[in-house]
Design a protein around this motif. Structure first.
Motif, PDB file in Angstrom:
ATOM      1  N   ARG A   1       0.832  -1.201   0.000  1.00 11.85           N
ATOM      2  CA  ARG A   1       0.000   0.000   0.000  1.00 11.85           C
ATOM      3  C   ARG A   1       0.866   1.250   0.000  1.00 11.85           C
ATOM      4  N   LEU A   2       1.931   1.182   0.782  1.00 18.50           N
ATOM      5  CA  LEU A   2       2.857   2.317   0.842  1.00 18.50           C
ATOM      6  C   LEU A   2       3.471   2.556  -0.532  1.00 18.50           C
ATOM      7  N   SER A   3       3.938   1.476  -1.170  1.00 15.99           N
ATOM      8  CA  SER A   3       4.558   1.615  -2.487  1.00 15.99           C
ATOM      9  C   SER A   3       3.563   2.204  -3.466  1.00 15.99           C
ATOM     10  N   GLN A   4       2.335   1.722  -3.397  1.00 14.47           N
ATOM     11  CA  GLN A   4       1.317   2.210  -4.316  1.00 14.47           C
ATOM     12  C   GLN A   4       1.038   3.697  -4.084  1.00 14.47           C
ATOM     13  N   THR A   5       0.931   4.064  -2.808  1.00 16.56           N
ATOM     14  CA  THR A   5       0.689   5.468  -2.484  1.00 16.56           C
ATOM     15  C   THR A   5       1.842   6.333  -2.981  1.00 16.56           C
ATOM     16  N   ALA A   6       3.065   5.815  -2.781  1.00 16.10           N
ATOM     17  CA  ALA A   6       4.236   6.583  -3.191  1.00 16.10           C
ATOM     18  C   ALA A   6       4.201   6.841  -4.691  1.00 16.10           C
ATOM     19  N   ILE A   7       3.794   5.815  -5.446  1.00 19.61           N
ATOM     20  CA  ILE A   7       3.747   5.979  -6.895  1.00 19.61           C
ATOM     21  C   ILE A   7       2.681   7.011  -7.260  1.00 19.61           C
ATOM     22  N   GLU A   8       1.532   6.901  -6.599  1.00 21.01           N
ATOM     23  CA  GLU A   8       0.447   7.832  -6.913  1.00 21.01           C
ATOM     24  C   GLU A   8       0.812   9.273  -6.578  1.00 21.01           C
ATOM     25  N   ARG A   9       1.490   9.454  -5.431  1.00 20.84           N
ATOM     26  CA  ARG A   9       1.806  10.816  -4.994  1.00 20.84           C
ATOM     27  C   ARG A   9       2.907  11.441  -5.833  1.00 20.84           C
ATOM     28  N   ASP A  10       3.725  10.581  -6.447  1.00 20.12           N
ATOM     29  CA  ASP A  10       4.827  11.077  -7.263  1.00 20.12           C
ATOM     30  C   ASP A  10       5.762  11.955  -6.427  1.00 20.12           C
TER      31      ASP A  10
ATOM     32  N   GLU B   1      10.750  11.792  -2.186  1.00 31.90           N
ATOM     33  CA  GLU B   1      11.175  11.378  -0.856  1.00 31.90           C
ATOM     34  C   GLU B   1      10.373  10.179  -0.376  1.00 31.90           C
ATOM     35  N   LEU B   2       9.074  10.271  -0.607  1.00 34.25           N
ATOM     36  CA  LEU B   2       8.207   9.167  -0.196  1.00 34.25           C
ATOM     37  C   LEU B   2       8.572   7.894  -0.953  1.00 34.25           C
ATOM     38  N   SER B   3       8.878   8.042  -2.245  1.00 28.78           N
ATOM     39  CA  SER B   3       9.250   6.878  -3.040  1.00 28.78           C
ATOM     40  C   SER B   3      10.504   6.234  -2.487  1.00 28.78           C
ATOM     41  N   ALA B   4      11.459   7.080  -2.079  1.00 30.39           N
ATOM     42  CA  ALA B   4      12.708   6.539  -1.544  1.00 30.39           C
ATOM     43  C   ALA B   4      12.435   5.741  -0.278  1.00 30.39           C
ATOM     44  N   ILE B   5      11.564   6.291   0.571  1.00 30.36           N
ATOM     45  CA  ILE B   5      11.228   5.582   1.808  1.00 30.36           C
ATOM     46  C   ILE B   5      10.522   4.278   1.466  1.00 30.36           C
ATOM     47  N   ALA B   6       9.593   4.355   0.524  1.00 31.99           N
ATOM     48  CA  ALA B   6       8.831   3.161   0.150  1.00 31.99           C
ATOM     49  C   ALA B   6       9.763   2.080  -0.365  1.00 31.99           C
TER      50      ALA B   6
END
Lengths: 121, 694
Positions: free
Chosen positions: B337-346, B349-354
């Protein structure tokens, strides 16, 4: 907050190496080109540790250590002097002046870091 | 990194040499000027010090000679002469030559150096002192685990030198197991007390494997101003068997806190020694406490060592592991879910954490699943008993051999494998292996063998049950299948297809039901059990020589890699291991096939199952649908879906009991957005479609 270390040395290459090594270790560094410069900067900058060469123009390392210890802000900070093995008597002089420890030149970056960690905790 | 420093040194040395030249020329004019002498000395000193530091050992050694001479000049032990200035200028030129050579990567002319040094030594003989060349500190010796008693008593003024004794104590703490007791040597009266002084000393008991020199190094800066005593009091390298430690009195005598006579006197009485000694005022309580700490420390270190020796493996209740794996499963879901959210948010930083969480989760998942891995050997040994009992019951002589007992499988898989394996072994013994007489008549040894083997193969384990019995009777199987109406009489079947008939429901080749295998459990049940584990089963046999059954099962049941697809608003998963490829299916393709569910994939016809239709999902399919082509037992079958979303880590959740018998669905999983996806049971879907077609 990163701790601040002053390096006082008239050799630019030694200063560069010390600065580089300390910054890699996560410390902030203030450079001084001789004892006089160092003492001047110490009166306005708060440092957590002082690393000083012994042979410097204008004011040598022993003089700097004595001067620094007289400053209230430097009364208890660790002061490490850079010596060479041929300066054993100077080492005693430095200790008498209030140096905490010494690093024998030449030294490697990891030896410098070990000493910093030792006296700075 | 060293290179930029070397470069800096070369530049600096060149500057210093220019300065040196000027100073030397001035010195010739004013040979008594201490300022100029100081400048010359410092230039030499800096070149020497930095040179050695940046790896110019030859320059350092050479400069040292000149420096030594100027040190004597500085101290007034040597006069500046024309000859000295000349030699020093020559030395300066030589240093320049050496620097230039170093910059080019050449070696300098050594004979010139030797001449200059000889000349300098003549001027100022200073024995045969060796040049100071950097010698790296010897590696600390690797000592065995030992306990040391350390007394560290600094002078009161220690902090005035910038030494914080606590740092030193912390340094000791980092070296091993450490007990520290602070002691006081008595405080001076208030008016005589230095508020910045240190009136405390420390008794330390340290257990470390770093050796006594490492401990001395801790105190290297303060050894002159402090009392430092280091004694080895116990060596744990050898045995840890003796569990008592020295009596308190012995420790105090050893430490020099009490005399042996005083101890003997106190011991004459019948109370605990420590209490007695204190109550009689022979020794302050703090000292006794400190010795008690030592006693306890040694005891604890010994206990810990013993428990460490015992703790190479631990037993954990299975439920705790199940809880762990469940939690990891939840974590995998949340991570998705985190990975998916990170992709959606673009959001970078979030992607790196994910990504980091994804990496950690997969490591955690692997190690958590690994914990549940057990060798299959314990199951194997149970079967030995089964073989022994059965063969004597049936009057057969059968021996069981095993291979790969150390092969590891998920605990739950092993449990679920038990019944199918028992059944297969029973079959081998009951139907496969002949009676001793029949075997001898067939020219075989009286003893039959059942061989059970397990081996890893990729992400699966292959388990083989092989017997040297009569083998499958193809004609008998065919006749039986025809009789049962499983195949038409004229059916032409390959050997493999024929053997596979034994897995058909209601099929049994045994002439009569024996007490062993006739329990209404056929091979069809075995097959279903294996498939429930997402495994497969395969038979091969040759008449008269025996039968081999191979079971392939995945290593773990909890988490699989799968392909996420969508039909209408619903999500489904296909086990990725079975997926071959995905191709498009357009409306024209469908029309061209005239209602037959066949797709042309690179000139090969692939049958497909339209899942939308199969599951009765309402709504219109998209213009271009997708066929996910799977390969099961060598046959390619496609599944038509609306969209292929992508690969997915699937934590398998079993469906509730109410849905247990739903065909074509093997479980469910929770997606990143919280919705549920059903996991397709590919084998069953294919079978049920085939059954309907017949």
């Amino acid at each position: 907050m990163a701790k601040v270390i002053m390096t006082a040395d008239d050799s630019a290459s030694v200063r560069q190496m010390v600065t580089f090594t300390l910054k890699q270790g996560g410390y902030e560094v203030v450079e001084a080109v001789d004892g006089k410069d160092a003492l001047q900067k110490l009166s306005s900058t708060k440092v957590d540790m002082l690393i000083t060469d012994l042979n410097m123009p204008n004011l040598d390392g022993i003089g700097l250590i004595k001067g620094a210890r007289a400053l209230p802000s430097c009364k208890f900070i660790p002061i490490v002097m850079l010596t060479t093995e041929s300066q054993d008597s100077r080492k005693q002089e430095g200790k008498a002046a209030g140096a905490t420890g010494w690093i024998v030149k030449p030294f490697k970056p990891e030896q410098l870091m070990a000493v910093v960690k030792k006296v700075l905790g | 990194m060293m290179d930029i420093h070397r470069q800096a040194f070369l530049e600096e040395a060149a500057e210093l040499l220019t300065e040196l030249e000027t100073s030397l020329l001035e010195l010739e004019e004013r040979p008594e000027d201490p300022d100029i002498i100081g400048r010359v000395f410092r230039a030499m000193h800096t070149i020497k010090g930095s040179g050695a530091m940046f790896g110019f050992d030859d320059i350092a050694a050479f400069t040292h000679e000149v420096e030594t001479v100027f040190d004597m000049v500085r101290n007034g032990r040597l006069k500046v002469t024309k000859k000295l200035v000349n030699l020093t200028l020559a030395a300066r030129d030589q240093i320049k030559a050496m620097l230039d050579a170093a910059e080019r990567g050449d070696l300098p002319e050594e004979s010139v150096s030797c001449q200059i040094i000889a000349g300098l030594r003549e001027l100022a003989p200073h024995g045969d002192e060796q040049p100071q060349v950097h010698e790296p500190k010897a590696q600390p010796e690797r000592a065995t685990l030992a306990t040391y008693r350390i007394r560290f008593a600094p002078v009161a003024e220690i902090m005035a030198c910038g030494t914080n004794p606590l740092h030193l104590l912390n340094e000791l703490r980092e070296m091993g197991t450490c007990s520290i007791t602070a002691q006081s040597k008595g405080f001076p009266p208030l008016e005589g007390m230095n508020p910045e002084g240190c009136y405390v000393y420390w008794d330390i008991v340290l257990t470390t494997d770093q050796g006594v020199n490492a401990i001395r190094d801790v105190f290297i800066f303060v050894e002159d101003d402090c009392e430092i005593r280091i004694e080895e009091i116990a060596d744990h390298g050898a045995s840890v068997a003796d569990d008592g430690y020295k009596k308190l009195g012995e420790i105090l005598v050893e430490r020099g806190d009490i005399t042996a006579e005083a101890m003997a006197e106190v011991l004459g009485q019948q109370k605990r020694f420590g209490e007695l000694a204190v109550s009689q005022g022979i020794i302050p309580e703090a000292k006794v406490q400190s010795a008690l700490v030592e006693q306890r420390h040694i005891k604890e270190v010994r206990q810990e060592k013993q428990s460490q020796e015992a703790a190479t493996s631990i037993r954990v209740p299975a439920e705790r592991l199940d809880v762990l794996v469940n939690l990891v499963g939840e974590l995998v879901t949340v991570q998705a879910r985190l990975s998916q959210t990170a992709i959606e948010r673009d959001d970078v930083e979030l992607s790196a954490i994910a990504e980091e969480v994804e990496r950690l989760t997969s490591e955690l998942r692997d190690s958590a699943l690994n914990i549940r891995m057990l060798p299959i050997g314990s199951t194997f040994s149970k079967f030995k008993r089964l073989v022994r009992d059965l063969s004597s019951e049936l009057g057969k002589e059968i021996e069981m051999t095993t291979d790969g007992a150390e092969t590891e499988l998920d605990k739950t898989v092993i449990e679920k494998l038990n019944d199918p394996l028992v059944h297969l072994i029973r079959n081998s013994i009951d139907h496969g292996i002949e009676l001793p007489e029949a075997r001898v008549a067939a020219g075989k040894p009286r003893h039959g063998t059942v061989h059970l083997a397990a081996v890893h193969s990729g992400d699966s384990v292959l388990i083989t049950i092989k017997d040297d019995g009569a083998g499958l009777d193809k004609e008998a199987i065919r006749a039986k299948a025809v009789e049962k109406g499983i195949i038409p009489a004229a059916a032409e079947l390959s050997e493999k297809e024929l053997f596979n008939l034994i897995f058909a429901p209601g099929f049994s080749t045994a002439k009569k039901l024996s007490s062993v295998s006739g329990r209404g459990v056929g091979m069809d049940v075995v097959k279903r059990a294996i498939e429930a584990l997402r495994g497969s089963i395969d038979v091969s046999s040759s008449r008269g020589e025996g039968t081999r059954i191979t079971v392939r099962i995945p290593l773990t049941l909890a988490i699989i890699e799968s392909l996420l697809v969508k039909i209408g608003g619903d999500s489904f998963m296909l086990p990725l291991a079975l997926v071959n490829e995905c191709v498009e299916l357009t409306r024209e393709d469908v029309a061209r096939a005239h209602g037959r569910n066949l797709a042309n994939v690179r000139d090969h016809l692939v049958p497909y199952i339209p899942l939308r239709e199969r599951f009765g999902i309402s709504g219109e399919p998209p213009e271009i649908e997708q066929i996910v082509i799977t390969e099961v037992e060598g046959a390619r079958v496609g599944f038509v879906v609306d969209h292929v979303i992508g690969e997915h880590q699937t934590v398998i959740k079993s469906l509730g009991r109410a849905y247990k018998n739903i065909e074509g669905i093997s479980g469910a999983t929770i997606l990143g957005d919280g919705s549920v996806a059903l996991i397709l049971d590919i084998q069953h879907l294919i079978q049920s479609v085939e059954r309907e077609a017949h």
